[in-house]
Design an enzyme around this catalytic site. Structure first.
Site, PDB file in Angstrom:
ATOM      1  N   ASP A  12       0.160  26.776  53.242  1.00 46.88           N
ATOM      2  CA  ASP A  12      -0.591  25.912  53.590  1.00 46.88           C
ATOM      3  C   ASP A  12      -2.139  26.323  54.110  1.00 46.88           C
ATOM      4  O   ASP A  12      -2.370  27.419  53.764  1.00 46.88           O
ATOM      5  CB  ASP A  12      -0.103  24.730  54.751  1.00 46.88           C
ATOM      6  N   ASP A  25      -1.391  14.997  50.253  1.00 52.70           N
ATOM      7  CA  ASP A  25      -0.026  14.668  50.327  1.00 52.70           C
ATOM      8  C   ASP A  25       0.585  13.470  50.396  1.00 52.70           C
ATOM      9  O   ASP A  25      -0.030  11.781  50.674  1.00 52.70           O
ATOM     10  CB  ASP A  25      -0.018  14.867  52.167  1.00 52.70           C
TER      11      ASP A  25
END
Ligand code: GLA
Length: 413
Positions: free
Chosen positions: A156, A217
């Site tokens: 990430d 997301d």
């Protein structure tokens, strides 16, 4: 002299790029984040917290309930698996209470069931949920993942500088590679750069990462799925050409079987993800999933579209008044003519199905020897149709009809 320079350049290029031989088709598996988030409360919620027990249970179900046999193979941990501090010698440590047997033991468990094991980290100082990131410890962490026999790393990009990512993500990819253990490398490199107003260098990204996130997301709602579908449609000229065997765009997890999608909407997510050649990472409680959703996730014909060996990402070819048509060239080919997967999507909310009529020719299916057309959800075979044949489909509100047109070879071949 010139050839010497070429050899040097070529070997630099080879060692510089990922090319780990993995993810020749989009990865398939299960990932904890969308459904289980950062639930660390194993005292009050032992069955749903991020713990070795959760991953062992999902591993067992993936095998026992037929997911593995249709292609789902990675069991991937997301954020919140770590202790807040590294060990005295700088190593990452799995939360001692929630992963009492340690990560190597969990990795062994997953492998012993014939599946592969994935883990999450972050290029920055911290993971998005505030656990230690890899910066300053890149080599140590890559070696630790190899020691744990990790097969897949999602890296990430929270608490990191997007301008540094070109260097940082490629460097960590090289470090993973040089451990000698092949690991699928999932990057969040472009999405953080896009948010920072930087135009991602997709050719660099596709040479270093097996997959990468481009956009927001996913959340547990149809609105979120629609946003993602729009993003990939609106930006397809920039995004779609970067996909191919070994390197894929990642529109994020499948939320099928959770709380937010109706049956029709779940079918639409699965269809569009397969058109996009997306990784198929389920994030759902497999213990309680309703059979109709399981059925969607195990649709072998649509999985075969997603996993088509040519690896060409599909596109939105029509959008008007809430009706969209998406198309993906797939195998087999006859001369230069592809077969196609076609998804007709109804984004309208009037409570009755919409009719869509179109000739094969209008869809780009122009080979005169025809196409065998079948419905991939309904198991209807339309037989061999020709470019001038008009087909008519009825598409439910927020639903999809998905067809495959398989190019026909002339009888004398
Ligand atoms: C980011 C990622 C998500 C998830 C969370 C974990 O938001 O995009 O997929 O990994 O971090 O904190």
């Amino acid at each position: 002299m010139f050839s010497v320079i070429w050899i040097i350049l070529l070997s630099f290029k080879l060692s510089n790029a990922l090319d780990n031989g993995l993810a020749k088709t989009p990865p398939m598996g299960w990932l904890s984040w969308e459904r289980f988030r950062c639930n660390t409360d194993c005292v009050n919620d032992p069955d749903n917290c991020i713990s070795e027990q959760l991953f062992q249970t999902m591993t067992d179900i993936v095998v026992a309930d037929g997911y593995a046999s249709v292609g789902y193979e990675y069991i991937n941990i997301d954020d919140c698996w770590l202790e807040k501090h590294r060990s005295h010698d700088g190593k990452l440590v799995a939360d001692r209470k929630r992963f009492p047997s340690g990560m190597k033991a969990l990795s062994d468990y997953v492998h012993s069931r014939g599946l592969k094991f994935g883990i999450y980290e972050d290029y920055g100082n911290y993971t998005c949920a505030g656990y230690p990131g890899i910066i300053g410890y890149e080599e140590k962490d890559a070696l630790l993942f190899a020691e744990w026999n990790v097969d897949y790393v999602k890296l990430d990009g929270c608490y990191a500088l997007p301008y540094d990512m070109d260097q940082g993500y490629s460097n960590f990819g090289r470090l993973l590679n040089s451990t000698g253990k092949s690991m699928v490398y999932s990057c969040s490199w472009p999405v953080y750069q896009i948010y920072a107003g930087i135009q991602p260098n997709y050719s660099a990204i596709q040479s270093h990462c097996n997959l990468w996130r481009n956009y927001d997301d996913i959340q547990d709602s149809w609105a979120s799925v629609e946003n993602i579908i729009d993003y990939y449609g609106n930006n397809q000229d920039l995004i779609a050409p970067n996909a191919g065997p070994g390197h894929w765009n990642d529109p994020d997890m499948l939320i099928i079987g959770n709380f937010g999608l109706s049956y029709e909407q779940a079918k639409t997510q699965f269809a569009i993800w397969s058109i996009l050649a997306a990784p198929l990472l389920m994030s759902v409680d497999l213990r309680t999933i309703r059979p109709q959703f399981k059925h969607i996730l195990q649709n072998r014909k649509i999985i075969a579209v997603d996993q088509d060996p040519l690896g060409i990402q599909g596109r939105r070819i029509y959008k008007h008044k809430g009706i969209e048509i998406w198309s993906r060239p797939i195998s087999p080919l006859y001369q230069n003519f592809y077969s196609y997967a076609i998804a007709f999507v109804n984004r309208r909310t009037d409570g009755t199905p919409s009719d869509i009529s179109v000739t094969l020719k209008e869809l780009g299916l122009i080979n005169f020897t025809g196409y065998r057309v079948e419905d991939l959800y309904e198991n209807v075979d339309y037989g061999v149709l020709y470019p001038n044949t008009k087909i008519k489909v009825k598409v439910n509100p927020s639903g999809v009809v998905m067809l495959k047109g398989e190019v026909q070879f002339p009888a004398d071949l």
